[in-house]
Design a protein around this motif. Structure first.
Motif, PDB file in Angstrom:
ATOM      1  N   ARG A  33      14.285   2.047   8.703  1.00 31.90           N
ATOM      2  CA  ARG A  33      13.802   0.750   9.220  1.00 31.90           C
ATOM      3  C   ARG A  33      12.302   0.603   8.994  1.00 31.90           C
ATOM      4  O   ARG A  33      11.815  -0.489   8.668  1.00 31.90           O
ATOM      5  CB  ARG A  33      14.138   0.629  10.702  1.00 31.90           C
ATOM      6  N   GLU A  34      11.555   1.689   9.150  1.00 32.19           N
ATOM      7  CA  GLU A  34      10.113   1.636   8.911  1.00 32.19           C
ATOM      8  C   GLU A  34       9.821   1.299   7.453  1.00 32.19           C
ATOM      9  O   GLU A  34       8.937   0.481   7.151  1.00 32.19           O
ATOM     10  CB  GLU A  34       9.487   2.980   9.266  1.00 32.19           C
ATOM     11  N   LEU A  35      10.563   1.922   6.531  1.00 30.68           N
ATOM     12  CA  LEU A  35      10.360   1.657   5.114  1.00 30.68           C
ATOM     13  C   LEU A  35      10.657   0.200   4.780  1.00 30.68           C
ATOM     14  O   LEU A  35       9.901  -0.457   4.054  1.00 30.68           O
ATOM     15  CB  LEU A  35      11.256   2.577   4.283  1.00 30.68           C
ATOM     16  N   PHE A  36      11.758  -0.326   5.293  1.00 28.43           N
ATOM     17  CA  PHE A  36      12.117  -1.714   5.005  1.00 28.43           C
ATOM     18  C   PHE A  36      11.148  -2.687   5.676  1.00 28.43           C
ATOM     19  O   PHE A  36      10.849  -3.755   5.119  1.00 28.43           O
ATOM     20  CB  PHE A  36      13.550  -1.995   5.444  1.00 28.43           C
ATOM     21  N   ALA A  37      10.640  -2.331   6.852  1.00 32.06           N
ATOM     22  CA  ALA A  37       9.669  -3.201   7.519  1.00 32.06           C
ATOM     23  C   ALA A  37       8.398  -3.336   6.696  1.00 32.06           C
ATOM     24  O   ALA A  37       7.715  -4.370   6.745  1.00 32.06           O
ATOM     25  CB  ALA A  37       9.341  -2.646   8.899  1.00 32.06           C
ATOM     26  N   ALA A  38       8.070  -2.300   5.910  1.00 33.31           N
ATOM     27  CA  ALA A  38       6.880  -2.339   5.062  1.00 33.31           C
ATOM     28  C   ALA A  38       7.127  -3.100   3.766  1.00 33.31           C
ATOM     29  O   ALA A  38       6.190  -3.324   3.000  1.00 33.31           O
ATOM     30  CB  ALA A  38       6.427  -0.915   4.740  1.00 33.31           C
ATOM     31  N   ALA A  39       8.375  -3.501   3.518  1.00 36.75           N
ATOM     32  CA  ALA A  39       8.713  -4.193   2.265  1.00 36.75           C
ATOM     33  C   ALA A  39       9.684  -5.336   2.538  1.00 36.75           C
ATOM     34  O   ALA A  39      10.856  -5.279   2.153  1.00 36.75           O
ATOM     35  CB  ALA A  39       9.320  -3.216   1.264  1.00 36.75           C
ATOM     36  N   PRO A  40       9.230  -6.398   3.204  1.00 40.72           N
ATOM     37  CA  PRO A  40      10.135  -7.513   3.523  1.00 40.72           C
ATOM     38  C   PRO A  40      10.654  -8.249   2.288  1.00 40.72           C
ATOM     39  O   PRO A  40      11.566  -9.063   2.399  1.00 40.72           O
ATOM     40  CB  PRO A  40       9.265  -8.432   4.396  1.00 40.72           C
ATOM     41  N   TRP A  41      10.091  -7.954   1.132  1.00 36.17           N
ATOM     42  CA  TRP A  41      10.564  -8.553  -0.125  1.00 36.17           C
ATOM     43  C   TRP A  41      11.688  -7.724  -0.755  1.00 36.17           C
ATOM     44  O   TRP A  41      12.215  -8.085  -1.801  1.00 36.17           O
ATOM     45  CB  TRP A  41       9.402  -8.667  -1.120  1.00 36.17           C
ATOM     46  N   ALA A  42      12.049  -6.604  -0.136  1.00 32.37           N
ATOM     47  CA  ALA A  42      13.108  -5.751  -0.691  1.00 32.37           C
ATOM     48  C   ALA A  42      14.430  -6.509  -0.729  1.00 32.37           C
ATOM     49  O   ALA A  42      14.751  -7.276   0.179  1.00 32.37           O
ATOM     50  CB  ALA A  42      13.259  -4.480   0.135  1.00 32.37           C
ATOM     51  N   ARG A  43      15.174  -6.283  -1.786  1.00 26.64           N
ATOM     52  CA  ARG A  43      16.494  -6.914  -1.926  1.00 26.64           C
ATOM     53  C   ARG A  43      17.572  -5.872  -2.237  1.00 26.64           C
ATOM     54  O   ARG A  43      18.710  -6.226  -2.520  1.00 26.64           O
ATOM     55  CB  ARG A  43      16.464  -7.963  -3.048  1.00 26.64           C
ATOM     56  N   GLY A  44      17.189  -4.610  -2.186  1.00 29.60           N
ATOM     57  CA  GLY A  44      18.155  -3.553  -2.457  1.00 29.60           C
ATOM     58  C   GLY A  44      17.631  -2.233  -1.947  1.00 29.60           C
ATOM     59  O   GLY A  44      16.590  -2.165  -1.280  1.00 29.60           O
ATOM     60  N   TYR A  45      18.342  -1.173  -2.278  1.00 27.15           N
ATOM     61  CA  TYR A  45      17.907   0.150  -1.846  1.00 27.15           C
ATOM     62  C   TYR A  45      18.346   1.185  -2.877  1.00 27.15           C
ATOM     63  O   TYR A  45      19.331   0.999  -3.600  1.00 27.15           O
ATOM     64  CB  TYR A  45      18.468   0.497  -0.468  1.00 27.15           C
ATOM     65  N   GLY A  46      17.564   2.245  -2.950  1.00 32.40           N
ATOM     66  CA  GLY A  46      17.902   3.349  -3.823  1.00 32.40           C
ATOM     67  C   GLY A  46      18.469   4.507  -3.019  1.00 32.40           C
ATOM     68  O   GLY A  46      18.091   4.712  -1.863  1.00 32.40           O
ATOM     69  N   VAL A  47      19.381   5.243  -3.624  1.00 34.81           N
ATOM     70  CA  VAL A  47      19.967   6.425  -3.006  1.00 34.81           C
ATOM     71  C   VAL A  47      19.457   7.639  -3.767  1.00 34.81           C
ATOM     72  O   VAL A  47      19.726   7.786  -4.967  1.00 34.81           O
ATOM     73  CB  VAL A  47      21.510   6.370  -3.049  1.00 34.81           C
ATOM     74  N   ALA A  48      18.694   8.485  -3.090  1.00 35.60           N
ATOM     75  CA  ALA A  48      18.093   9.652  -3.743  1.00 35.60           C
ATOM     76  C   ALA A  48      19.167  10.654  -4.152  1.00 35.60           C
ATOM     77  O   ALA A  48      20.094  10.933  -3.400  1.00 35.60           O
ATOM     78  CB  ALA A  48      17.086  10.311  -2.814  1.00 35.60           C
ATOM     79  N   CYS A  49      19.036  11.197  -5.349  1.00 35.08           N
ATOM     80  CA  CYS A  49      19.972  12.203  -5.847  1.00 35.08           C
ATOM     81  C   CYS A  49      19.398  13.605  -5.634  1.00 35.08           C
ATOM     82  O   CYS A  49      18.195  13.783  -5.460  1.00 35.08           O
ATOM     83  CB  CYS A  49      20.256  11.975  -7.327  1.00 35.08           C
ATOM     84  N   GLY A  50      20.271  14.581  -5.636  1.00 31.63           N
ATOM     85  CA  GLY A  50      19.851  15.968  -5.548  1.00 31.63           C
ATOM     86  C   GLY A  50      19.533  16.471  -4.155  1.00 31.63           C
ATOM     87  O   GLY A  50      19.212  17.649  -3.983  1.00 31.63           O
ATOM     88  N   ARG A  51      19.630  15.611  -3.133  1.00 25.82           N
ATOM     89  CA  ARG A  51      19.281  16.013  -1.777  1.00 25.82           C
ATOM     90  C   ARG A  51      20.495  16.560  -1.027  1.00 25.82           C
ATOM     91  O   ARG A  51      21.616  16.087  -1.221  1.00 25.82           O
ATOM     92  CB  ARG A  51      18.738  14.812  -1.000  1.00 25.82           C
ATOM     93  N   PRO A  52      20.279  17.530  -0.122  1.00 27.50           N
ATOM     94  CA  PRO A  52      21.387  17.950   0.740  1.00 27.50           C
ATOM     95  C   PRO A  52      21.731  16.808   1.709  1.00 27.50           C
ATOM     96  O   PRO A  52      20.876  15.954   1.970  1.00 27.50           O
ATOM     97  CB  PRO A  52      20.810  19.157   1.486  1.00 27.50           C
ATOM     98  N   PRO A  53      22.944  16.708   2.221  1.00 25.01           N
ATOM     99  CA  PRO A  53      24.017  17.701   2.091  1.00 25.01           C
ATOM    100  C   PRO A  53      24.892  17.499   0.844  1.00 25.01           C
ATOM    101  O   PRO A  53      25.673  18.366   0.498  1.00 25.01           O
ATOM    102  CB  PRO A  53      24.847  17.467   3.350  1.00 25.01           C
ATOM    103  N   HIS A  54      24.784  16.345   0.176  1.00 21.19           N
ATOM    104  CA  HIS A  54      25.708  16.044  -0.920  1.00 21.19           C
ATOM    105  C   HIS A  54      25.221  16.555  -2.273  1.00 21.19           C
ATOM    106  O   HIS A  54      26.026  16.742  -3.181  1.00 21.19           O
ATOM    107  CB  HIS A  54      25.948  14.534  -1.013  1.00 21.19           C
ATOM    108  N   HIS A  55      23.885  16.733  -2.412  1.00 22.68           N
ATOM    109  CA  HIS A  55      23.307  17.099  -3.715  1.00 22.68           C
ATOM    110  C   HIS A  55      23.863  16.157  -4.794  1.00 22.68           C
ATOM    111  O   HIS A  55      24.418  16.570  -5.800  1.00 22.68           O
ATOM    112  CB  HIS A  55      23.609  18.560  -4.050  1.00 22.68           C
ATOM    113  N   LEU A  56      23.665  14.865  -4.517  1.00 28.20           N
ATOM    114  CA  LEU A  56      24.280  13.801  -5.303  1.00 28.20           C
ATOM    115  C   LEU A  56      23.877  13.858  -6.773  1.00 28.20           C
ATOM    116  O   LEU A  56      22.713  14.060  -7.119  1.00 28.20           O
ATOM    117  CB  LEU A  56      23.886  12.445  -4.707  1.00 28.20           C
ATOM    118  N   ILE A  57      24.887  13.687  -7.634  1.00 26.64           N
ATOM    119  CA  ILE A  57      24.692  13.521  -9.071  1.00 26.64           C
ATOM    120  C   ILE A  57      25.277  12.170  -9.448  1.00 26.64           C
ATOM    121  O   ILE A  57      26.420  11.861  -9.087  1.00 26.64           O
ATOM    122  CB  ILE A  57      25.416  14.629  -9.877  1.00 26.64           C
TER     123      ILE A  57
END
Length: 301
Positions: free
Chosen positions: A71-95
């Motif tokens: 919420r803090e990140l989005f509050a700093a960017a009211p022009w945001a229209r999407g979001y990114g999902v970080a890869c490689g992080r636990p618990p999923h170590h997303l690829i």
């Protein structure tokens, strides 16, 4: 008034965070919505600060699964229209497997060919449909394997998002359109990546150290300095895309020939191989060859 796309993206980002996925806001360009706090530093040191300074604006390194932080990140960017999902992080170590569907590229076909050649089965997993007709497959990887980001390394129609990279989350709206979950996959967790695929995704051999000339200062005329600084402010996972955008802007405004070498030098300084940087700038040059100055940049899918 809060834009509906902002609210929609925030809701989806918070839902992803409850599943342990680290997220951060994106602009409609698919780039991080919060600008780098180091963009105006007189002597920028790209790639050094990943948020240690305590300020927002470090792209994928801002990503968090903590709802309050999201919420803090989005509050700093009211022009945001999407979001990114970080890869490689636990618990999923997303690829993420980005399967293109443009022109002659057919990532789904290429993945099918790879599966047959390397004896693995593509698992049923969470899948995101892109506005261009492609799709993103979400897979989980082992904690002890660092998968690097790559473009067309394992196949012409497949880009890989790994450590330091990110995927555009479903529910995001970009200039190309909306990213949506494929029917029947919304409640599927990222499936474990099969062993045959993991062998293909293992890091390639380390390249030879670059010659000392590549550490030379980046020189640019005043008219192209903002574009060079834009490239220098890149973080891992967005370097090639920002270089391409800057080169397109330079050629669009008639400054391409003046900016080309400075942009390549900036890209090399932040860690891109010189050959890849020159290819990216060359792609921008070909795109605008023959077009009139002032032509708009088309974002693609």
């Amino acid at each position: 008034m809060v834009h509906p796309d902002y609210t929609y993206a925030l809701q989806h980002a918070l839902a992803a965070a409850t599943q342990g996925l680290a997220v951060f806001p994106l602009a409609r360009s698919k780039l991080p919505a919060i600008r780098s706090p180091h963009r105006d530093d007189p002597n920028p040191a790209p790639g050094v600060c990943h948020g240690e300074c305590g300020r927002l604006g470090h792209g994928v390194y801002d990503a968090s699964a903590d709802p309050a932080r999201v919420r803090e990140l989005f509050a700093a960017a009211p022009w945001a229209r999407g979001y990114g999902v970080a890869c490689g992080r636990p618990p999923h170590h997303l690829i993420g497997l980005d399967l293109d569907r443009k022109g002659d590229a057919d990532g789904l076909r290429d993945l099918t060919v790879l599966a047959a050649a390397h004896d693995f089965t593509v698992p049923l997993t969470r899948t995101v449909l892109t506005p261009s007709g492609g799709r993103h497959l979400w897979l989980s990887g082992p904690a002890d394997l660092v998968v690097s980001n790559s473009v067309r390394r394992i196949a012409p129609g497949i880009d890989v998002r790994g450590s330091g990279g990110y995927l555009v989350g479903p529910g995001s709206r970009t200039r190309a359109g909306r990213y949506r979950l494929a029917p029947g996959t919304a409640y599927l967790p990222p499936a474990p990546a099969p062993d045959g695929l993991l062998r293909l995704l293992a890091p390639p051999p380390a390249p030879a150290p670059p010659p000392p000339v590549r550490t030379a200062p980046v020189r640019a005329s005043g008219s192209v300095s903002p574009l060079v600084n834009f490239v220098l402010g890149s973080v891992q996972g967005e370097r090639n895309e920002r270089l391409y955008w800057a080169a397109c802007r330079a050629y669009q405004t008639g400054r391409g020939e003046d900016a080309a070498e400075a942009l390549v030098a900036a890209a090399v300084r932040i860690g891109l191989p010189e050959r890849e940087a020159r290819a990216t700038v060359g792609s921008a040059a070909r795109r605008f060859r023959g077009m009139s100055i002032g032509a708009r940049i088309s974002d693609g899918g």
